[in-house]
Design an enzyme around this catalytic site. Structure first.
Site: not given
Ligand code: GRF
Length: 226
Positions: A84, A126, A128, A160, A164
Site C-alpha cells: 500500500r 471522496n 460514499h 483522511d 469514510d
Molecule cells: C458510487 O456509488 C460511490 O459512492 C462509491 O462507489 C460507487 C462508484 O460507482 N464510492 P461508479 O463507478 O461511479 O458508477
C-alpha cells in the site's frame, strides 16, 4: 481553518484547479464529473487525468471517450510491488508529475496510504453511497438495506487516513422503497451522486469551504487562504 488550506501545490501555479479523478469501477460518477467539467460546472477547474488501479474498467473507458488522459497504475507493477505505501508513492508521483491540485475519488476501491493522504492533505475528496457515519465500508448499500433503514443517501467528504471518515462537505437523502434490492437502490443513489459530487467539488474549487472541527462550513464568498 480553511479546508483545503490552499489548492495550489505546484510552482508557477495557474489559476485553474487541476483535478485528478481516481476510480476503479463502472465510472458513472467519473463520467458525470468529466461532463460537469466540460460544461464549466466545477468552477475554474479541469480534469487533467483519470487514474485507475483496474485495467479495462469503465472509468478508464469514460475518460478515453472524453479525451482525458486515462492512466492505469498497476498496484502490482514496478515500484508498487503490491504494497500500500509503495503504491501510494506511485500515485503521488504520477499526480505530482501532472501538477494535480485536487484529487476526487469516485469509486476508487483501494485504501490510500497515509503517505498519499499526507502528500495531498485536505485536497482529497471522496463520495460514499450512504449517509455517513452510517454504513461506512465497501458494502454500504447492502448494509443499509439489511439494517432496514427507510432513508439512506450519499456523502461527499474530505478523505483522511481513516476510511469514510473525514469532514463532510455535502449529503443528500435517497428513500428506500419497498421493492428495492441492492442494485435498484444503488442506481437511485448514483443518480443523486451525479448531481451532488460536482456541486461539492465546485464549492471546494471556489474556496468556499472552511472547517471548524469536524464541521465544514460553506461560505457565500471565497474564504481567505491561510
Ligand atoms: C458510487 O456509488 C460511490 O459512492 C462509491 O462507489 C460507487 C462508484 O460507482 N464510492 P461508479 O463507478 O461511479 O458508477
Amino acid at each position: 481553518m480553511v479546508y483545503p488550506p490552499t489548492l495550489s501545490t505546484h510552482p508557477n501555479a495557474s489559476v485553474t484547479t487541476r483535478i485528478a479523478v481516481l476510480a476503479s469501477g463502472a465510472g458513472t460518477n467519473a463520467e458525470a464529473l468529466l461532463g460537469a467539467a466540460s460544461r464549466g460546472e466545477l468552477g475554474d477547474a479541469e480534469v487533467v487525468v483519470l487514474a485507475s488501479d483496474r485495467d479495462g474498467c469503465g472509468a478508464l473507458a469514460a475518460a478515453r471517450r472524453a479525451g482525458i488522459e486515462a492512466l492505469f497504475l498497476d498496484p502490482a507493477g514496478p515500484g508498487a510491488g503490491g504494497d500500500r505505501d509503495a503504491y501510494g508513492r506511485v500515485l503521488v508521483a504520477a499526480l505530482r508529475e501532472r501538477q494535480v491540485d485536487l484529487v476526487c475519488l469516485a469509486g476508487f476501491m483501494r485504501i490510500l496510504s497515509a503517505g498519499f493522504i499526507a502528500a495531498y492533505e485536505a485536497r482529497v475528496l471522496n463520495i460514499h453511497p450512504a449517509l455517513l457515519p452510517a454504513f461506512p465500508g465497501a458494502h454500504a448499500v447492502a448494509d443499509a438495506l439489511a439494517w432496514g433503514v427507510k432513508v439512506t443517501g450519499t456523502t461527499v467528504h474530505f478523505a483522511d487516513e481513516a476510511v469514510d471518515h473525514g469532514p463532510i462537505v455535502a449529503q443528500a437523502c435517497v428513500p428506500v422503497l419497498e421493492g428495492d434490492d441492492e442494485a435498484s437502490l444503488h442506481e437511485r443513489i448514483k443518480a443523486v451522486e451525479h448531481r451532488l459530487y460536482p456541486e461539492a467539488i465546485r464549492l471546494v474549487v471556489e474556496g468556499r469551504t472552511a472547517t471548524a472541527g469536524r464541521r465544514v462550513l460553506i461560505t457565500a464568498a471565497p474564504v481567505a487562504r491561510r
